[in-house]
Design an enzyme around this catalytic site. Structure first.
Site, PDB file in Angstrom:
ATOM      1  N   CYS B 137      -0.417  37.501 -26.068  1.00  0.00           N
ATOM      2  CA  CYS B 137      -0.811  37.631 -24.658  1.00  0.00           C
ATOM      3  C   CYS B 137      -0.736  36.304 -23.929  1.00  0.00           C
ATOM      4  CB  CYS B 137      -2.216  38.196 -24.538  1.00  0.00           C
ATOM      5  SG  CYS B 137      -2.257  39.925 -24.991  1.00  0.00           S
ATOM      6  N   HIS B 138      -1.421  35.300 -24.448  1.00  0.00           N
ATOM      7  CA  HIS B 138      -1.437  34.028 -23.734  1.00  0.00           C
ATOM      8  C   HIS B 138      -1.126  32.862 -24.660  1.00  0.00           C
ATOM      9  CE1 HIS B 138      -4.041  36.918 -21.607  1.00  0.00           C
ATOM     10  NE2 HIS B 138      -3.312  36.537 -20.602  1.00  0.00           N
TER      11      HIS B 138
END
Lengths: 404, 173
Positions: B137-138
């Site tokens: 995701c990040h």
């Protein structure tokens, strides 16, 4: 208030004498004195009202066929799309209606920013508008969870985890929001209830928004107050017809999307059923959250990012006092006019980097754009009011067109 | 004199007002609490919060994912190399300094909650710059002890409360 008398004949008079709904509507939607110089940017208020109505009508219909349970939600959406008569049409209208509601409201907000519609005596009108925006965001977020696809599930997980950044009580708050230890059936069920409830709260705030609007009347492109009756025209037929004309354009674009590119604004991963064991490779929120998502990711600290993201909206509440200029319309503010367009560009850049992965050059761009976002409100606007030399304001709204 | 009585009366009256106002607040809070608390995890959700996991078939290098409290739980049978990698780290250099020994009951088995401490995504195993886990995701990288090494996550992957019931069974919760 009423210009209808008790001895006048007719069923409408009979009703209005007892319940003055007709004279109320006449007062606020027919005779309502409106500045004569409103341009097409003033269409977006009534357009927003229209899309709110579309969302409520299609939403109530969808709720008759939808099942809010983790085992059935995804399939019930497919049931709507394949089996329910015209279900595909109603769902696509609801899905894209949310996007168009945001487009229209964002234009409405930028109209307010350009023409200084937030300045005295319209501060509370502006505040009510921001509250509507916040309620819309909550409603849209929870609505996106309902199909229980991969993006629904992981979007809900990421957004509810924002609250875990709060020191000490963060984890308790997220568990309270979830009704468990992760996003699960209790979460889906309560999001459905709230997704149904909030639009009606929005209607309530919209009514207050209109009451506040009608107290001092609409702002106008010149940003000066009405001086007398020659400056205004009745809302009907002049603006009803203008609003309807604008609506026909909006509907053309809207249905072009609904019929020919209904999934253009959505994300294909949401057609995969939710899987709590597998996160999609690239999570993005719906497009209307992207600028705020970019601000969240621009800050390298978890709590700091969350604070910055919420501040990006809450700073709007302070805007009527941060903008120290007495002149409303950017037409007469040469420097503010430039800053307005830079700010608009800045939010578009934020939206763009929000859709990109948080790495390399995108992080740098998002940090610059985030800084500028706050510099615009907290530094440039307060100083500008003191140093900017505005152009002379016209004597009245009617003057330029009513010679002699 | 009468002035005095009047002001005394007035202060008595305002005391009564404040006291009943305070009682009102207490009453409304007490009545409101069930309406708020109903949203917390219900009894059946709490009841499912303990599970037993059989690890007899987990060979070295293999990992297993099970669902616990709606979240993925990673159980990794670590190789000697992975254990060594986890120990050969100067923990003062880490964002969230923890020794590998503090994070395991039996160094061969690493038990983790498979939820990224950033915003709750599920990291992929045997990926990332430190051969541990990588969150798509990040972009958070975790090492073979589940410790955060690189990226936005603030903390190491969480260790659930667990015990070894016997050699081949883990009781989580």
């Amino acid at each position: 208030m009423s210009n209808l008398k008790k001895n006048e004949r007719g069923i409408l008079n009979w009703i209005d004498y007892r319940l003055p709904v007709i004279s109320f509507l006449k007062h606020s939607a027919v005779d309502y004195p409106t500045p004569r110089n409103l341009n097409y940017w003033w269409n977006f208020g009534s357009l927003a009202g229209f899309f709110l109505l579309v969302q409520i009508i299609t939403g109530v219909i969808l709720s008759m066929h939808y099942t809010a349970h983790v085992d059935h939600a995804f399939n019930s959406i497919e049931h709507i799309m394949r089996n329910v008569n015209h279900g595909w049409l109603i769902r696509y209208i609801h899905m894209n209606g949310a996007s168009f509601f945001f487009i229209v409201v964002y234009i409405h907000i930028f109209r307010g920013l350009y023409y200084g519609s937030y300045k005295a005596p319209r501060e509370l009108l502006w505040w009510l508008g921001i509250i509507i925006l916040l309620l819309m965001m909550a409603t849209a977020f929870m609505g996106y969870v309902l199909p229980w696809g991969q993006m629904s599930f992981w979007g809900a997980t990421v957004i509810t985890n924002l609250f875990s950044a709060i020191p000490l009580i963060g984890d308790n708050i997220t568990q309270w929001l979830w009704g468990g230890y992760s996003v699960d059936n209790p979460t889906l069920s309560r999001f459905y209830t709230l997704h149904f409830l909030l639009p009606f709260l929005i209607v309530g705030v919209v009514i207050l928004h209109i009451v506040a609007l009608h107290t001092h009347g609409s702002n106008n492109p010149l940003g000066i107050d009405k001086k007398g009756p020659q400056d205004s025209i009745p809302f009907h037929p002049f603006y009803t017809i203008k609003d309807l004309f604008g609506l026909s354009f909006a509907l053309t674009i809207f249905f072009a999307v609904v019929f020919f590119a209904p999934d253009f604004l959505g994300h294909p991963d949401n057609y995969i059923p939710a899987d709590p064991l597998k996160t999609p490779a690239h999570i993005v929120p719906e497009w209307y959250f992207l600028p705020f998502y970019a601000i969240l990711r621009a800050i390298p600290d978890k709590l700091g990012g969350v604070i910055a993201m919420f501040s990006a909206i809450f700073v709007l509440f302070l805007l009527p006092w941060l903008d120290t200029s007495k002149v409303r319309s950017a037409t007469f503010r040469p420097i503010y006019k430039i800053l307005f367009w830079i700010f608009l560009l800045d939010t578009i850049i934020l939206g763009w980097v929000g859709s990109k992965p948080a790495e390399g050059i995108y992080i740098i761009i998002s940090r610059i754009a985030t800084s500028y976002y706050f510099v615009h409100f907290l530094i440039l606007l307060p100083l500008l009011g003191k140093f900017e030399k505005s152009r002379p304001l016209p004597e009245s709204i009617g003057k330029p067109v009513l010679a002699e | 004199m009468s002035e005095n009585i009047k002001s005394k009366k007035k202060s008595r009256r305002s005391f009564i007002h404040q006291a009943s106002g305070a009682m009102g607040i207490v009453a409304v809070s007490a009545a409101g609490w069930p309406l708020i608390d109903q949203m917390n995890p219900s009894k059946d959700v709490e009841a499912l919060a303990t599970i037993e996991v059989d690890i007899s078939e987990l060979v070295e290098g293999q990992s297993k994912t099970v669902l616990w409290r709606g979240k993925p739980l990673f159980i990794k049978h670590r190789s000697q190399k992975e254990i060594n990698d986890a120990n050969n780290v100067d923990i003062n250099q880490l964002p969230h300094p923890e020794n590998d020994e503090e994070r395991v009951k039996n160094p061969k088995y690493l038990v983790l909650i498979g939820v990224c401490t950033h915003l709750g995504c599920v990291p992929a195993s045997d990926k990332g710059d430190f051969q541990g886990w990588f969150c798509p995701c990040h972009g958070s990288h975790y090492d073979t002890s589940g410790r955060i090494r690189k990226g936005p996550a603030p903390k190491n992957l969480e260790i659930p409360p667990y015990t070894f019931k016997d050699e081949n069974t883990i009781l989580v919760g």
